[in-house]
Design an enzyme around this catalytic site. Sequence first.
Site, short mmCIF file in Angstrom:
data_model
loop_
_atom_site.label_atom_id
_atom_site.label_comp_id
_atom_site.label_asym_id
_atom_site.label_seq_id
_atom_site.Cartn_x
_atom_site.Cartn_y
_atom_site.Cartn_z
N GLU A 123 0.81 -1.22 0.00
CA GLU A 123 0.00 0.00 0.00
C GLU A 123 0.84 1.27 0.00
O GLU A 123 0.47 2.27 -0.61
CB GLU A 123 -0.97 0.01 1.18
N HIS A 145 -12.35 -5.24 7.86
CA HIS A 145 -12.98 -4.83 6.60
C HIS A 145 -14.16 -3.92 6.92
O HIS A 145 -15.17 -3.93 6.22
CB HIS A 145 -13.48 -6.04 5.79
#
Length: 676
Positions: free
Chosen positions: A409, A478
Amino acid sequence: MTLGLDSVLDHSALGLTDEDLLELYRKMLLARRLDERMWALNRQGRVPFVVSVSGHEATQVGAAYAIDPQKDWSMPYYRDLAFALTIGITPEQVFAGVFAKEMDTSSGGRQLPNHWSEPDLNVFTQSSVIASQYPQACGIAYDLKRRGSDAIVVVDGGEGSTSEGDWHEAMNFAGIHELPMVFLIQNNLYAISVPAASEVAGQVADRAVGYGMPGVVVDGNNVLDVYGAMSAAVARARAGEGPTLIEAKTYRYYAHTSDDDDKLYRTKEEVELWRRKDPIPNFRQYLVEQRLLSAEEERRIEEEVTSRIAEAVKTTESSAAPTDAVSHLYANPITPTEAVTTIEPEPEGETGTLISAVNRTLHQLMEEHDDMVVFGEDVADPTGGVFKATVGLTEKFGADRSFNTPLAESLVIGLGIGMAAAGSHPVAEIQFADYIHPAFDQIVSEVARTHYRSNGRWTLSMTIRTPYGGGIHGALYHSQSVEAFYTHVPGLKVVVPSTPADAAGLLRAAVEDPDPVMVLEPKKLYRLATGPVPGAGHVVPIGKAALRRMGNDLTIIAYGTMAHFSVQAADVLAAEGIDVTVLDLRSLRPLDWPSIEAAVQRTSKVLIVHEDNGFMGYGAEVAAQIAEKSFEWLDAPVRRFTAPDVPAFPFAASLENQVMPDVDGIVEQARSLARW
Ligand SMILES: Cc1ncc(C[n+]2csc(CCOP(=O)(O)OP(=O)(O)O)c2C)c(N)n1
Ligand SMILES: [Mg+2]
């Protein structure tokens, strides 16, 4: 240890003329004398902080001399004074930074000295964050390659920086894409006080093979050795053969910086030993032996260097100090001034979901902007993103404009920075907001500060899209809401759609804005929110809230999934005779204060709803502003309805339902506030 140049290369075999050699010598000497002058100024109390170069001159001058600064890009690090001087940074520019003056072209006195930045020489601004430059350099190199340029990128750092994840992520990406790059690692055996043996297992250069590129070790105290290796690496990169890692073994003679005491961690004898390999006298000896440097010429160069430095100190020290600490936060500052007072008519368009609006808008924007590039984990076809946001882009626009990154990321955001610096418009996808944290540094310390720290000389037009929030049984990793982290940061713009039309309009606004914009997409609404998906050209201006319902009893301020729920709650409340205004913020930074103020004045009661937990959450800022600026309009305390202080939403439906605010909860809170 031998005296003189360990391997005496024939300079003409390297394509260097006699004049080139004298120029190498001049640049090395200029850097050394300039360094000495900076330290003297520091010890005299005239400048607060300096970074040393002495010892590294051969590495840096040899490397910089091998590139073409008119077309190649470079990212010299803070120790790279000699590199910077060689590519064309002037002594005035150096001292303007050292004295932190208005005329400092790198940052206008905002950054520490030697944090190089010069758009005219393709030197992208650097922070103090070790290793953050490497993924950015990959972004620039990717962009150059995509456009078919034969320019290359040189990125520098110390051996200490090779322990950082960003270095490894960048090496990996450069290897995968055979980018036109040279990674130049200046191994001076220490990262401040930590010796190389505690930093690096084995040899830095040996790591190259694991990343699919050659690794070369050079004697960093031999300018010809470095020039030779660098020229070969540059030629390789230019020819499209990919990156090279060069490890230059060298040493610094002074402390790490003026704040460091090197006597604590290394002996006088060790320094003395390396002094005998000093690149400058050794090169001078070579020049004398080659009959290229007479005593008279040597004196002339010494005088020229001394007077050049004196002149630069004189011009810069007495120049004006900077005065404006708050300019250049944004290339396009947005200060909302007009309150929204009516409910916007729905735009025309076929009915679709929020995710289909994102996908359709990406297609439209890619069509319109051929410098737009979309990338992230799993974004390429045939998958087209785990939520299908990017489906079809690779097929339609090519694998170079919509591609999968490795699972990294920080790299994803760093790449975006580099591409934006090189003039493209990157749209980086972070697969889930929960996984944006590894990129926190690239976003907060780099993306957000680039414009500010370069005093407005670099602008990053880039978009970061990421699905966030709960309600899909995504569990702890999530479901997170991350807006409080990023809205806190000056330099970023943060938007959150709650309807398909806004998802389209805000995404377009983000892509067309000259500043970095983070688009937080409420993934619960991806398929739940349906409505008209407008055609190309629909823009929702950043900084403009939307009124979803108009009522006089109280205002609910929300965004994302909670705005969607609040509209449903308002309909329930209306049936009970409670008349609610729902203000969907859409833009969290900048905040549409005039619209909040108008709603507070109309209703005198405010309920702020968000799904993130309350403590230090986004609602705290909104509540504080209302309390500060609209206190006299309030008939009740400002109330917040948020998730309780749990880190994110648990997996079991029974647990998630317990913590995620829902329509019933909003109704209940609003009902009790209405009665207050
Ligand atoms: C991410 C990060 N961690 C720590 C620091 C503090 N710091 C500044 S320079 C430095 C050592 C760097 O060593 P190296 O990469 O070998 O370069 P050198 O200074 O030796 O040229 C450290 C730890 C920093 N600036 N950034
Ligand atoms: Mg080091």
